[in-house]
Motif scaffolding. Structure first.
Motif, PDB file in Angstrom:
ATOM      1  N   ARG A 230     -16.070 -49.788  23.609  1.00 45.64           N
ATOM      2  CA  ARG A 230     -16.860 -50.549  22.821  1.00 45.64           C
ATOM      3  C   ARG A 230     -18.199 -49.621  22.364  1.00 45.64           C
ATOM      4  N   VAL A 231     -18.608 -48.864  23.376  1.00 45.19           N
ATOM      5  CA  VAL A 231     -19.877 -48.304  23.040  1.00 45.19           C
ATOM      6  C   VAL A 231     -20.030 -46.714  23.085  1.00 45.19           C
ATOM      7  N   ILE A 232     -18.800 -46.103  23.041  1.00 35.34           N
ATOM      8  CA  ILE A 232     -18.794 -44.639  22.934  1.00 35.34           C
ATOM      9  C   ILE A 232     -17.323 -44.238  22.271  1.00 35.34           C
ATOM     10  N   ASP A 233     -17.624 -43.405  21.396  1.00 39.51           N
ATOM     11  CA  ASP A 233     -16.564 -43.182  20.393  1.00 39.51           C
ATOM     12  C   ASP A 233     -15.686 -42.015  20.588  1.00 39.51           C
ATOM     13  N   CYS A 234     -14.979 -42.391  21.825  1.00 36.12           N
ATOM     14  CA  CYS A 234     -13.830 -41.335  22.239  1.00 36.12           C
ATOM     15  C   CYS A 234     -12.623 -42.109  23.103  1.00 36.12           C
ATOM     16  N   GLU A 235     -11.830 -41.369  23.581  1.00 37.24           N
ATOM     17  CA  GLU A 235     -10.725 -41.904  24.214  1.00 37.24           C
ATOM     18  C   GLU A 235     -11.089 -41.812  25.603  1.00 37.24           C
ATOM     19  N   VAL A 236     -10.596 -43.074  26.388  1.00 38.39           N
ATOM     20  CA  VAL A 236     -11.131 -42.918  27.929  1.00 38.39           C
ATOM     21  C   VAL A 236      -9.607 -43.172  28.460  1.00 38.39           C
ATOM     22  N   LEU A 237      -9.201 -42.478  29.560  1.00 44.46           N
ATOM     23  CA  LEU A 237      -8.227 -42.621  30.548  1.00 44.46           C
ATOM     24  C   LEU A 237      -8.874 -42.922  31.806  1.00 44.46           C
ATOM     25  N   VAL A 238      -7.973 -43.767  32.756  1.00 37.71           N
ATOM     26  CA  VAL A 238      -8.403 -44.087  34.034  1.00 37.71           C
ATOM     27  C   VAL A 238      -7.020 -43.506  34.869  1.00 37.71           C
TER      28      VAL A 238
ATOM     29  N   ALA B 235      -9.424 -43.568  49.678  1.00 37.04           N
ATOM     30  CA  ALA B 235     -10.237 -44.943  49.588  1.00 37.04           C
ATOM     31  C   ALA B 235      -9.334 -46.265  50.108  1.00 37.04           C
ATOM     32  N   ARG B 236     -10.315 -47.174  50.699  1.00 36.96           N
ATOM     33  CA  ARG B 236      -9.748 -48.367  51.382  1.00 36.96           C
ATOM     34  C   ARG B 236      -9.419 -49.273  50.165  1.00 36.96           C
ATOM     35  N   TYR B 237      -9.978 -49.059  48.933  1.00 34.18           N
ATOM     36  CA  TYR B 237      -9.530 -50.115  47.990  1.00 34.18           C
ATOM     37  C   TYR B 237      -9.057 -49.182  46.747  1.00 34.18           C
ATOM     38  N   HIS B 238      -8.052 -49.219  46.074  1.00 35.14           N
ATOM     39  CA  HIS B 238      -7.898 -48.287  45.153  1.00 35.14           C
ATOM     40  C   HIS B 238      -7.960 -49.029  43.741  1.00 35.14           C
ATOM     41  N   LEU B 239      -8.104 -48.148  42.748  1.00 30.51           N
ATOM     42  CA  LEU B 239      -8.162 -48.783  41.333  1.00 30.51           C
ATOM     43  C   LEU B 239      -6.665 -49.168  41.179  1.00 30.51           C
ATOM     44  N   ASP B 240      -6.664 -50.419  40.359  1.00 30.53           N
ATOM     45  CA  ASP B 240      -5.288 -50.957  39.976  1.00 30.53           C
ATOM     46  C   ASP B 240      -5.553 -50.831  38.470  1.00 30.53           C
ATOM     47  N   ALA B 241      -4.357 -51.334  37.977  1.00 28.69           N
ATOM     48  CA  ALA B 241      -4.247 -51.182  36.386  1.00 28.69           C
ATOM     49  C   ALA B 241      -5.127 -52.388  35.746  1.00 28.69           C
ATOM     50  N   ARG B 242      -5.352 -53.586  36.291  1.00 31.75           N
ATOM     51  CA  ARG B 242      -6.150 -54.378  35.708  1.00 31.75           C
ATOM     52  C   ARG B 242      -7.408 -53.874  35.508  1.00 31.75           C
ATOM     53  N   LEU B 243      -8.106 -53.384  36.696  1.00 33.27           N
ATOM     54  CA  LEU B 243      -9.413 -52.786  36.712  1.00 33.27           C
ATOM     55  C   LEU B 243      -9.624 -51.656  35.723  1.00 33.27           C
ATOM     56  N   ALA B 244      -8.321 -50.751  35.774  1.00 33.79           N
ATOM     57  CA  ALA B 244      -8.434 -49.615  34.965  1.00 33.79           C
ATOM     58  C   ALA B 244      -8.912 -50.156  33.383  1.00 33.79           C
TER      59      ALA B 244
END
Length: 381
Positions: free
Chosen positions: A20-28, A2-11
């Motif tokens: 806040r809306v789902i009851d599970c752990e999320v990882l990026v 990708a020309r623009y990657h995920l960064d830690a802040r966006l993650a």
């Protein structure tokens, strides 16, 4: 890639929005398989096995790879795409039987956020390139080849004839944020800058606007630019309590024309503030001679020009002769008009001018001597 990657802040923004809306752990996870976002900070930087397996399949044809897969019963991975390119992986952990559905919703939300971040990044990059282009135009006679490429990408004609306008907020204001806000307001006020105008902040107190110089007939019309400045003045007067001053430079042609226009605008502003400290708008066309003479200030030439006037000022204690001389020049050395303006008899005017000649050692009937004295007066203001 990708020309623009995920960064830690966006993650972390993605995680904050979804947990806040789902009851599970999320990882990026980024495209290297490393966790860059997690509610558990200790996991950040670790490789994620399931995401690595998914990323390894990204090069396979779609019929040979799964869109998502479970690494174990309580975990699901889904790819994130930007413009059809793989940008990362979303991982959800939990006990819910709807984990796959949750993951699809989270991935969709994350991709929307990624698109928004990508657009914002592109806009910021475009803005930076515009600013760099403007700064190069006012500081250099030639543009670097890389900026010519960017000018083409931005749809800007770098060879379009332009005239510079300098806008300055009074620099002795203590609130730097208020000063910056006043300048930014002008850039964003409706009906302020027009199509074709280029602008950027030169300092915390100065904005430069490069306007297309010529009208539809291909002529430089200084009055139209004057009217635009007066319009800006009225806009800012309604929006900001700060004192804002404007200065229009001269129009030049050829290499470095924009840089010369900017320099004349800045000098016009400086000279204008010295001569008319209460005014808000200054125009090169009104101050041609003092602007052109300004660079002489402080040099030996200015000192030489000032010597006759210095003798006059030393011996003219009440300034009467100097005021008479200024009025005489203002009325184009016409005796009758000068005498009327001073409410004196022509003989009195003649006496005073003869006294000026005696004190300065200059012959006021000689054109060169008149010119020397006139230039000295210009430099003395």
């Amino acid at each position: 890639m990708a020309r623009y990657h995920l960064d830690a802040r966006l993650a972390q923004d993605i995680i904050a929005r979804t947990v806040r809306v789902i009851d599970c752990e999320v990882l990026v996870v980024d495209v290297r398989g490393r966790i860059i976002g997690s509610s558990d900070r200790e996991q950040i930087g670790e490789l994620h096995e399931g995401a690595l397996r998914l990323l390894a399949q990204s090069h396979l044809p779609s019929h040979e790879s799964d869109a998502a897969f479970f690494t174990q019963q309580s975990e699901v991975c889904l790819p994130l795409h930007l413009d059809s390119e793989l940008a990362g992986v979303i991982v959800l952990r939990g006990e819910s039987g709807s984990l796959r559905q949750y993951a699809e919703l989270v991935a969709m939300t994350a991709e929307m956020m990624l698109v928004q971040a990508h657009r914002l990044n592109a806009q910021q990059q475009e803005s930076r390139q515009r600013e760099e282009l403007v700064l190069s135009l006012i500081h250099h006679d030639q543009l670097a080849p890389s900026l010519l490429v960017w000018a083409d990408l931005l749809g800007i004609d770098p060879w379009l004839p332009r005239v510079a306008i300098v806008i300055e907020v009074e620099s002795d204001v203590q609130d730097a944020d208020a000063v910056l806000s006043a300048l930014q307001q002008l850039q964003h006020l409706p009906h302020s800058l027009e199509a074709g105008d280029l602008s950027t902040l030169v300092s915390l107190t100065e904005l430069v606007v490069l306007r297309p110089a010529l009208n539809s007939a291909g002529e430089f019309d200084a009055d139209s630019h004057r009217q635009r400045i007066e319009h800006w003045q009225s806009l800012l007067q309604d929006q900001s309590p700060l004192r804002v001053r404007f200065a229009l430079g001269n129009y030049f042609t050829g290499a470095g024309s924009v840089a010369r226009s900017w320099r004349t605008a800045r000098t016009t502003l400086r000279v204008g503030k010295q001569r008319q400290p209460e005014a808000h708008g200054f125009f090169y066309q009104d101050l041609v001679l003092p602007v052109l003479l300004d660079n002489l200030r402080g040099g030996w030439q200015a000192n030489e020009l000032a010597r006759p006037l210095s003798r006059l000022k030393e011996l003219d204690s009440n300034g009467l002769l100097r005021r008479t001389l200024i009025t005489w020049f203002r009325f184009n050395v016409q005796p009758s008009a000068t005498a009327r303006a001073l409410s004196i008899h022509r003989n009195t005017l003649e006496y005073r001018l003869n006294r000026v000649s005696e004190l300065t050692g200059l012959d006021l009937t000689d054109f060169d001597d008149r010119l020397l004295l006139y230039v000295a007066l210009q430099l003395d203001e």
